[in-house]
Every structure is written in C-alpha cells, then in structure tokens.
Design an enzyme around this catalytic site. Structure first.
Site, PDB file in Angstrom:
ATOM      1  N   ASP A  64     -17.013 -17.274   8.875  1.00 53.21           N
ATOM      2  CA  ASP A  64     -15.811 -16.449   8.827  1.00 53.21           C
ATOM      3  C   ASP A  64     -15.763 -15.718   7.489  1.00 53.21           C
ATOM      4  O   ASP A  64     -16.750 -15.706   6.741  1.00 53.21           O
ATOM      5  CB  ASP A  64     -14.560 -17.310   9.050  1.00 53.21           C
ATOM      6  CG  ASP A  64     -14.282 -18.263   7.896  1.00 53.21           C
ATOM      7  OD1 ASP A  64     -15.094 -18.356   6.950  1.00 53.21           O
ATOM      8  OD2 ASP A  64     -13.226 -18.935   7.935  1.00 53.21           O
ATOM      9  N   LYS A  84     -18.869 -16.757  16.381  1.00 60.15           N
ATOM     10  CA  LYS A  84     -18.188 -17.635  15.432  1.00 60.15           C
ATOM     11  C   LYS A  84     -17.365 -18.680  16.156  1.00 60.15           C
ATOM     12  O   LYS A  84     -17.446 -19.871  15.844  1.00 60.15           O
ATOM     13  CB  LYS A  84     -17.279 -16.815  14.509  1.00 60.15           C
ATOM     14  CG  LYS A  84     -16.629 -17.639  13.401  1.00 60.15           C
ATOM     15  CD  LYS A  84     -15.459 -16.941  12.752  1.00 60.15           C
ATOM     16  CE  LYS A  84     -14.213 -17.110  13.587  1.00 60.15           C
ATOM     17  NZ  LYS A  84     -12.987 -16.620  12.928  1.00 60.15           N
TER      18      LYS A  84
END
Length: 214
Positions: free
Chosen positions: A142, A124
């Site tokens: 997220d 991420k």
C-alpha cells in the site's frame, strides 16, 4: 529513491521489528475470510479506522455473502456511507457477494487469481487476504509500504509491483509472513509521509534515508 540496502542490514532491521512486535496484526476488523475481503476492498482510499467504524454495524447483520445479498444494495450503502467512494464500493460488495454465492458456494477462494477476479479486489487486496487469513507470505504494497520501502532502502522500486518483488527477494524468508505488517505499521506511525519521526525510529541508524529528521 534510496539505494537497496544489503542483506545483513535488512536482517538487522527485521530483527528489531520482530523484537519490538513479534506478532504484528492488521488493523482492519473482521470475523471470517469473507468479512476480511469486504473490509480490505472498502479500505481503498480510506483509513482502517474509518472502515472499522462503518463495518462494525455492517458485519453485525451481514457476515456472509448470503446475508449481504439479503441486506441489498441500499442497506449496504447506508452502512458504509461514511467511507469514500461508498456508492461504487457498495455495488462492488453486492457483486462480489453474488459471485461468491454463484461460483464458489459462498466460500472465499484462496487463490490470488480467483480473488482478483472479484469486483473491487485488486492484487493488494488479494495479497492481504492470502496473508492474513491463510498465512501465505504474500506482500501487500500500500502507500505506507511503498513509501517505507523506497525511503529506507529496504525495498526500493518505481511502482508497487517492483516494491513487492524487492520485498520477496531481499527480506529474509523467516520474516516474510509479517513483513508487510511491520512495514505498514512503521509507515503509519513512525515513517510518516511529511515529517518522518526519525528521532523515535528504532531503525534510524540502519535506514538509508539521506534526509533524516534527527
């Protein structure tokens, strides 16, 4: 999990996101690629607002790996004490800074694999940096993106990797660069976790969520 929306509906959704906010921006403050990496790594299990509050002072004195190493572990720890898991994160900041100096001449690499090799940097974080600094259409999933993708039917998936693939596969290519920012902001301010603000939502008539709060 809401079923996958069709292409025409997804395009309408992103047409509206684009019309409302043509150039969405990430909310983590940074001045260069290095401070972006550090800020995103610090944001794990923390809010952007909280990270920004801590990093303003930190980045004022250490905006390069070399300056961060000169500040030292104790100095970094003191600056980020208000952030969750600050001791472990401070160690990661020092370690990744040392690797950047030793292996990359103090520069942040622009490959996902190289970024993910840095302590405290997962997929991420790597995708955020690739997208925000180099403009690569990488999708950082997220908690907000995961929730919005599943709740709306834009990109349903059982894990973050599945949601990332759905975004890449189903969102029109001309919207890929800003896709995760639109989804993050929508999840942060409108499609919130407990009581989504459906009455204020600009895509409420297109969303596939069955339990709308209208």
């Amino acid at each position: 999990m809401t079923p996958q929306l069709d292409y025409a509906t997804i395009r309408q959704i992103f047409d509206r996101f684009h019309a409302a906010d043509p150039e969405p921006q990430g909310e983590l403050e940074h001045v260069n690629a290095y401070t972006l990496v550090v800020a995103v790594a610090l944001s794990a299990q923390a809010t952007d607002k909280g990270v920004n509050k801590a990093t303003r002072g930190l980045f004022a004195v250490a905006d390069t790996p070399e300056k961060m190493l000169a500040l030292g572990l104790e100095g970094v720890t003191e600056h980020i004490r208000t952030i969750g898991l600050f001791r472990n994160k401070a160690r990661n900041v020092i370690r990744l800074s040392q690797i950047l100096v030793d292996q990359y001449g103090g520069q942040v690499p622009n490959s996902r694999a190289a970024l993910q090799s840095l302590p405290g940097v997962g997929r991420k974080t790597a995708n955020v940096v690739l997208n925000m600094w180099w403009g690569y259409p990488a999708q950082a999933v997220d908690t907000h993106v995961f929730r919005v993708g599943n709740r709306t039917g834009i990109a349903p998936g059982r894990d973050v990797d599945a949601v990332e693939r759905r975004i890449e596969d189903h969102i029109p290519v001309d919207y890929q660069n800003h896709a995760h920012h639109w989804l993050i902001l929508h999840g942060r301010y409108t499609c919130v976790a407990r009581k989504p603000k459906c009455a204020e939502c600009l895509i409420v008539d297109l969303c596939g969520f069955a339990d709308k709060t209208v």
